[in-house]
Structure formats: C-alpha cells, structure tokens
Design a protein around this motif. Sequence first.
Motif, mmCIF file in Angstrom:
data_model
loop_
_atom_site.group_PDB
_atom_site.id
_atom_site.type_symbol
_atom_site.label_atom_id
_atom_site.label_comp_id
_atom_site.label_asym_id
_atom_site.label_seq_id
_atom_site.Cartn_x
_atom_site.Cartn_y
_atom_site.Cartn_z
ATOM 1 N N ALA A 179 89.718 4.450 59.160
ATOM 2 C CA ALA A 179 89.321 4.949 60.482
ATOM 3 C C ALA A 179 89.525 6.458 60.570
ATOM 4 C CB ALA A 179 90.122 4.236 61.567
ATOM 5 N N PHE A 180 90.660 6.937 60.060
ATOM 6 C CA PHE A 180 90.916 8.376 60.069
ATOM 7 C C PHE A 180 89.891 9.116 59.207
ATOM 8 C CE2 PHE A 180 93.189 12.125 58.319
ATOM 9 C CZ PHE A 180 93.403 12.791 59.516
ATOM 10 N N THR A 181 89.535 8.512 58.084
ATOM 11 C CA THR A 181 88.529 9.107 57.200
ATOM 12 C C THR A 181 87.198 9.264 57.915
ATOM 13 O OG1 THR A 181 89.592 8.161 55.248
ATOM 14 C CG2 THR A 181 87.287 8.827 55.026
ATOM 15 N N PHE A 182 86.777 8.251 58.659
ATOM 16 C CA PHE A 182 85.491 8.321 59.330
ATOM 17 C C PHE A 182 85.526 9.182 60.572
ATOM 18 C CE2 PHE A 182 83.868 5.337 56.409
ATOM 19 C CZ PHE A 182 82.488 5.368 56.555
ATOM 20 N N ILE A 183 86.661 9.271 61.222
ATOM 21 C CA ILE A 183 86.765 10.171 62.371
ATOM 22 C C ILE A 183 86.584 11.618 61.922
ATOM 23 C CG2 ILE A 183 88.383 11.114 64.069
ATOM 24 C CD1 ILE A 183 89.482 8.263 64.389
ATOM 25 N N THR A 184 87.188 11.978 60.800
ATOM 26 C CA THR A 184 87.037 13.347 60.294
ATOM 27 C C THR A 184 85.611 13.619 59.824
ATOM 28 O OG1 THR A 184 87.862 12.565 58.138
ATOM 29 C CG2 THR A 184 89.447 13.613 59.612
ATOM 30 N N SER A 185 84.896 12.578 59.378
ATOM 31 C CA SER A 185 83.509 12.786 58.938
ATOM 32 C C SER A 185 82.549 12.970 60.098
ATOM 33 C CB SER A 185 83.049 11.619 58.063
ATOM 34 O OG SER A 185 82.860 10.449 58.839
ATOM 35 N N LEU A 186 82.968 12.600 61.326
ATOM 36 C CA LEU A 186 82.098 12.738 62.489
ATOM 37 C C LEU A 186 81.879 14.190 62.884
ATOM 38 C CD1 LEU A 186 83.380 9.802 64.740
ATOM 39 C CD2 LEU A 186 81.312 9.873 63.343
#
Length: 472
Positions: free
Chosen positions: A370-377
Amino acid sequence: MDIIKSIKNNFKDTPDLIIKELEYNNKKLYLVYLETVSSSDKINEYILKNLNYLISINKLKNINKNIPAPNIKNIESYDKIEYYLINGFSILISESTIIAIETRADINRSISSPDVEQSLFGPKDSFVENYQMNLGLIKRRIKTSNLKTIEMDIGKISKTKIGIAYLENIADINKVNYIYNTLSKVNVDGVIDSSELAQYLIENDTTFPTITSTERPDKVSKSLLEGKIAIIFDTSCYVLILPTFLADFINPPIDNYNKNIIFNSLRILRTFCFFITIIFPGYYIALINYNQETLPTSLLLKFSHQRIDVPFPSIVEALIMLFICEMLRESDLRFPSSYSSAVSILGALILGEAAVTAGIVSPIMIIVIAFTFITSLMFVEPEIINAIRHFRIIFLISASVYGIYGVILALLYFLIHLCSIKTLNYPYFYPVAPYDRYYFKKQFIKSDLYRDNRRSKLIASKNLTKQRNELL
C-alpha cells in the motif's frame, strides 16, 4: 471532361462525393466536394452565390480573384485534387483552370480543461483534435515571428498533417533537421495518433519515456521557450515535446505556478517517492529474508509472528499483492470515472481484508505494498508508471536472491541504465549526469522566477540569457 471522369472513377462507391455542374457561355464549370468534410454553408456563401453573380454580369474571368474565400489554391496537377478534396476543399474545374477553395466543415469539439494533467493554478485550456486550433493555442501564448513550423504529411494513405514547431532564435536547428529527416523516412500506410508517431523517434530500447506527450498548451509554450521542439499532430489532442529528461517527469514545469516555500518541499518529496516506490518492496524482502540482523529483535519477532500462517515465500506474497494492485490500477483507467474510485476502494478493502483473513498474505505485506502504491500516485504519466513497475520487479527478484547486496546491484544497474539512455542524442539523466549545477538547482529546488535568467546550454543553441533584471 476527362478530369471529371477520373474523379468519378477514383471516388467510385463514395456516396458523399458531390459534383455540381454549371454553365457559362455554352461552357461548363464543375464544382466538386465531399459533403462529409466540407461545409455546405461555406460552399453556398463563398462559391455558389459569387459564381451566380459573376455569371449574371458576365465576368467569370480570374475566378480566384473574385471569390472572397479565405484560402484559394491553384492546382497544377491532377494528383493534388484528391489531397485537397479529402482535406475539406472544394474543387472548381473549368476548361482552363483548376482551383481549390477551402470550405472545411467544423467537425471539432470545443476546447475544454485538461483531463489528465490537472493543476490547481494556471491555464485551464487543453489541446483538441484540430491541428490549426492547437497551433493557435501555442501562438496565443508565444507572439513572435521566431516561432516557426515545418509541416509535412505522414502516412501514404492517411496523409496526416504534422507540424514541427520551434523558436528559431533559441532552438538548435540541427535537432530540428534531425527530427524532420527521421520522420521523412517513415513509410507506413497511416499514423492515427501522436503516440504512434513518438515510437518512430525513440532512440533507445527502454521502458522510460524519452518523449513528453502533453495536453497542456502552457507546458508546450514553456518548453519552446527553453529551446525544446514540439510536434503538433492533426487528429490528436496530445502534442509531443523533445528532448525530454527524467527530471521533467518528476518535477513538471507547472510547479512554477505556485510559491517556492511550499513546492520546494513537494519537489524533494516527489523525488524521494520516485525512488521509494521502486526500491521499497525489494528492500523489505531483503530485510525479512536475508538481513534480519538489521532489524530490532522485537520488530523481527512481530514480522515472523504475522507470517506464521502464510503458505508462500515473501517474494511470492509480494508478487501476488503487486499483481492485485496493478489490476485495481487498470480498472481505474478502464472504468468510467463515476465508477473507477468505487471499484478501487471496494477491491482494496475486500481483497486486502480477505487475503489477510485467509492467511494468504501477512498484514505487514499489505502495508508495504500500500505504501509503495501511494508513493507511485505522485506520477500520472502512464509510461513512467510502466517503467516504475518494470524496475520494481527487478529490485524484487534481485533482493530475493542476494538480499541487501541484490538491492545495491539493482540500484547500480538502474543508475547505469538511466545514464545510458539518450533523448534526441542528449543524456536522459541530465542534469544529474552530466551534472549541471544551475539546471539541477532549477529542476529540484524552485527559486524565485526573477532568478531564472538562463536557459540550459545543453538544449538551447542561441540566446542563453532569458532576462536581465536589476534585482539579480
């Protein structure tokens, strides 16, 4: 007439072809047009009314001087007739002359706000699928005769018009010629969109985008003022910008519409997020599998306790969750906007909770992904997201085999790959490699606009000074 017979033969089974016959002093005039791409109002106003008037007063000589149309072309060869017909011109044929009169139909949508590259501040207009309107949106912002456009047609069948726009007193003319020569060699039946055209200009086999595709006229105008080159594509609402560096995707030019103090921290945060979203899952795998000694004992025991009932290795666990997240991202893109957010939220809540309850994945893995995808946003460019996805998998696999050493090896490969990419024969990792102190500061630490007084000497070949201000 032989010309009329040839037109009828070439446009056989074309029901929108209209051939209107007129008589004058026992001679015949022919008006030919395609009603799907021509405006009947313009044909009546510019041509038929004036022809009837000229015939009535017996002054039909020099027709092209007596018809008040905005654009009239003399046609010397039959080959040009088809080109002008399909581009919305009406062809007036007499025994002595053939002229093309512009009567294009208005089949364009109105200018709207950007859908993808949204900004709280700055202009709200965006490009449309009309070449002339897009060029006009740029010229509305850059009012100078130094703005040049080299036009050409791409595709043997589609004959799509494109324009290579640049500022003559700033841009490197050698790069303009290189783009023109490269596109001149494109020998295909048709190119329908600017994204297809961009693939003929890619110099490297890389997942990173080396060409910017934008819907914002202000972004194109800023790039032209920096010495870059824009390619305007008819029937596409996206304009290409060359050259493009990695820093342009991490910190876009629209940041200049905001105050320095706020966006300096955001630029630094965005840069860190770019590396975190690529490295973080692999780094976690390295810690949990190989380098447990780097974790506090209490934290390591919690991680181990959470993974007791998980039947898969951590690398498989991470790949499963990444695959699910990518499906949710794609559903956001494909679904109508009114449903996409609901689908992603529903999928994230239900699938995540169900996976933890079933013991397929551990709660800490949910947090990591989840943290990985939040940063990719932070990034909206699809090609940048694809590149991030590609290298994230490389870091994961390398970390699962060699641990922290694998992360370091993958990072070295990542940096070497970035340094090897070329964009219009410029280094893609500029201004980091080669290092340019002034441009590096400009890209990553936003300063007052009155201090931005120089262009990059790597991109612009002339007029490197933007402004001279006493405040400097």
